[in-house]
Write a protein that holds these residues in place. Structure first.
Motif, PDB file in Angstrom:
ATOM      1  N   ALA A   1      11.168   2.762   1.078  1.00 55.41           N
ATOM      2  CA  ALA A   1      11.077   1.428   0.457  1.00 55.41           C
ATOM      3  C   ALA A   1      11.235   1.560  -1.056  1.00 55.41           C
ATOM      4  O   ALA A   1      11.875   0.724  -1.711  1.00 55.41           O
ATOM      5  CB  ALA A   1       9.739   0.774   0.793  1.00 55.41           C
TER       6      ALA A   1
ATOM      7  N   GLN B   1       0.871  -1.170   0.000  1.00 54.59           N
ATOM      8  CA  GLN B   1       0.000   0.000   0.000  1.00 54.59           C
ATOM      9  C   GLN B   1       0.915   1.229   0.000  1.00 54.59           C
ATOM     10  O   GLN B   1       2.091   1.112   0.347  1.00 54.59           O
ATOM     11  CB  GLN B   1      -0.873   0.012   1.245  1.00 54.59           C
ATOM     12  CG  GLN B   1      -0.070   0.097   2.527  1.00 54.59           C
ATOM     13  CD  GLN B   1      -0.901   0.444   3.759  1.00 54.59           C
ATOM     14  OE1 GLN B   1      -2.069   0.756   3.665  1.00 54.59           O
ATOM     15  NE2 GLN B   1      -0.286   0.403   4.920  1.00 54.59           N
ATOM     16  N   PRO B   2       0.403   2.399  -0.352  1.00 54.92           N
ATOM     17  CA  PRO B   2       1.267   3.581  -0.299  1.00 54.92           C
ATOM     18  C   PRO B   2       1.684   3.848   1.148  1.00 54.92           C
ATOM     19  O   PRO B   2       0.923   3.550   2.075  1.00 54.92           O
ATOM     20  CB  PRO B   2       0.368   4.709  -0.811  1.00 54.92           C
ATOM     21  CG  PRO B   2      -1.012   4.164  -0.887  1.00 54.92           C
ATOM     22  CD  PRO B   2      -0.937   2.674  -0.856  1.00 54.92           C
ATOM     23  N   GLY B   3       2.874   4.367   1.314  1.00 57.51           N
ATOM     24  CA  GLY B   3       3.336   4.755   2.652  1.00 57.51           C
ATOM     25  C   GLY B   3       3.043   6.233   2.869  1.00 57.51           C
ATOM     26  O   GLY B   3       2.358   6.874   2.060  1.00 57.51           O
TER      27      GLY B   3
HETATM   28  N1  URA Z   1       5.419   0.358   0.135  1.00 58.76           N
HETATM   29  C1  URA Z   1       4.566  -0.151  -0.793  1.00 58.76           C
HETATM   30  O1  URA Z   1       4.198  -1.317  -0.764  1.00 58.76           O
HETATM   31  N2  URA Z   1       4.163   0.633  -1.763  1.00 58.76           N
HETATM   32  C2  URA Z   1       4.529   1.905  -1.880  1.00 58.76           C
HETATM   33  O2  URA Z   1       4.074   2.553  -2.800  1.00 58.76           O
HETATM   34  C3  URA Z   1       5.432   2.401  -0.908  1.00 58.76           C
HETATM   35  C4  URA Z   1       5.849   1.607   0.089  1.00 58.76           C
END
Ligand code: URA
Length: 495
Positions: free
Chosen positions: A358, A342-344
């Motif tokens: 990441a 997911q976005p951080g």
């Molecule tokens: N980690 C994720 O899995 N996705 C991202 O976009 C940023 C960090």
């Protein structure tokens, strides 16, 4: 030499196609046709004077999974002309060795197959939306706790076998049969079976479910969203005849204009839940408040249209605390498709995937194995940042299986639009979104092939996992393995 062949489905076409390939029979010498009802399914007719060359004792045919998956779908198309381009394409890939043929969208055979494939996928999708079961009493009665249901449906293309697993998973706890003119599917809680097709008269019509569907439809009918043209596009009139609720459409539509203005007057202001950022006032925008609605609106959309639709997604509660939907990024025809979790925190603010720590580690590792990040499509299993406050900071929280399932139709739509050769899953959440179940990355790391999927999968670690490892030796080992997996995914994507 001229050979006439008859196929009725993918299995019968495949057996004959393999035989023709083994005997080196060129596509120009073969005329494929549909099996007529009166014919046996495997019929080989050829000029009596011609002698077919013998096949080799042992046949080794390497056909990419992507072609097999495509051929299975195209075989369901109603056009009698589907077998010829399929055989030509198979010949060109396996005999002439053009392994990248399917990635040439302008090739006449490839584009003909792509059009049929699209129509079949669309028909499968319609079937999952428009089949309506009716409860029936059967003898002998099913075991305690199970009820029996029947649905009649007339698909334009023969998509029953493609759609039946969806119904098996969705209605696992009931016994059901779906009857169509070409074939029927039956589920008894243990086994999915197929039998011959039947006529409309074999399916019951009126019963309490009909009433149930009508009252359900009336309750979800939203007059403010009424747009008959749009409705006909999503639910063409030819499907209406088997939908109990279709009788209600004109009645409700007639009453809708008065009801719509009343609804606007009665609307509570302010709304208890803010619209996600960037969402305009809304009424003519398709709603994305559940995975089913996402599936509905996402079908056949371009990546840009999908991005726009997803920016208003409210299918789970993550949209409430996140700044914005973070959509995928990269070329729309990328052969390598990378899925994160997911976005951080930073991605949530910037609106792009993998721009934080990441993402930097991922870029570094890609560079070290010669992978060009700009040629890769990067996205996440979940498109909103899940976090909890900790002082002034926003602490990352792993998305739950419900969040993954809610977002899955967006990921499926992205995959459908990009059509990559390889999907690289970073970490367990991405693996769950792609494989549909919990997997341990330690155990399943590496390549994975599912013949039902049009792409190959590689599972690997999530770069955040590497960032969390404190033991330097272990971290170095995991980093090496991570780079090996990137290299492998890249090599498979180039095949
Ligand atoms: N980690 C994720 O899995 N996705 C991202 O976009 C940023 C960090």
């Amino acid at each position: 030499m001229f050979i006439q062949l008859h196929a009725k489905d993918f299995a019968s076409w495949r057996i004959q196609a393999r035989d023709m390939l083994a005997r080196q029979i060129q596509p120009d010498c073969v005329q494929w046709m549909d099996t007529l009802a009166s014919q046996p399914s495997l019929a080989l007719e050829y000029d009596a004077d011609c002698r077919l060359p013998d096949p080799p004792a042992k046949l080794r045919l390497a056909v990419p999974n992507q072609f097999l998956a495509l051929a299975k779908r195209v075989a369901c198309h109603a056009s009698p002309d589907r077998w010829n381009p399929l055989y030509r394409t198979l010949w060109r890939i396996s005999v002439e060795g053009d392994r990248s043929l399917l990635s040439k969208p302008n090739d006449p055979d490839v584009s003909a197959l792509a059009l049929m494939d699209k129509a079949v996928r669309r028909e499968r999708h319609k079937m999952t939306a428009f089949v309506r079961f009716r409860r029936v009493e059967v003898s002998p009665a099913p075991p305690e706790g199970r009820e029996s249901y029947v649905a009649w449906y007339e698909p334009v293309h023969d998509v029953l076998r493609l759609a039946a697993p969806f119904f098996r998973d969705r209605f696992a706890s009931m016994n059901w049969s779906i009857l169509t003119p070409r074939a029927s599917a039956h589920w008894d809680g243990r086994e999915l079976r197929y039998t011959e097709g039947v006529g409309r008269e074999s399916a019951p019509r009126d019963d309490e479910l009909e009433t149930y569907w009508k009252s359900y439809y009336a309750s979800i009918f939203n007059p403010a969203r009424l747009n008959i043209r749009m409705m006909e596009r999503e639910m063409p009139r030819r499907y209406w005849k088997n939908l109990p609720e279709a009788d209600l459409i004109s009645e409700l539509a007639g009453a809708s204009y008065g009801r719509a203005s009343k609804m606007v007057e009665e609307l509570e202001v302010p709304r208890s839940r803010p619209r996600p950022r960037g969402a305009p006032d809304g009424s003519e925008h398709p709603s994305c408040q559940s995975p089913d609605q996402i599936r509905w609106v996402a079908e056949d959309k371009t990546l840009e249209q999908l991005r726009d639709l997803a920016s208003r997604c409210q299918a789970c509660q993550l949209c409430e605390a996140a700044t914005q939907t973070v959509w995928g990024e990269g070329p729309s025809a990328a052969s390598l498709f990378v899925v994160g979790e997911q976005p951080g925190d930073q991605e949530d603010i910037v609106g792009q995937p993998f721009v934080g720590p990441a993402g930097q580690l991922l870029s570094e590792a890609m560079e070290s194995v010669g992978l060009d990040r700009t040629q890769i499509y990067l996205t996440n299993a979940v498109k909103h940042f899940r976090w909890k406050p900790s002082g002034k900071r926003r602490l990352h929280q792993r998305p739950s299986p419900v969040h993954v399932a809610s977002c899955q139709p967006w990921l499926a739509a992205e995959l459908g639009a990009v059509r990559p050769r390889v999907v690289l899953c970073l970490g367990a959440t991405a693996a769950r979104a792609i494989a549909g179940r919990e997997l341990s990355i330690e155990k399943c790391r590496g390549p994975f092939d599912d013949p039902a999927l049009p792409y190959r999968i590689v599972f690997t670690y999530h770069p955040s996992y590497l960032l969390r490892l404190e033991d330097t030796e272990r971290r170095a080992r995991v980093y090496r393995e991570f780079c090996d997996d990137l290299k492998l995914a890249s090599a498979l994507a180039e095949q």
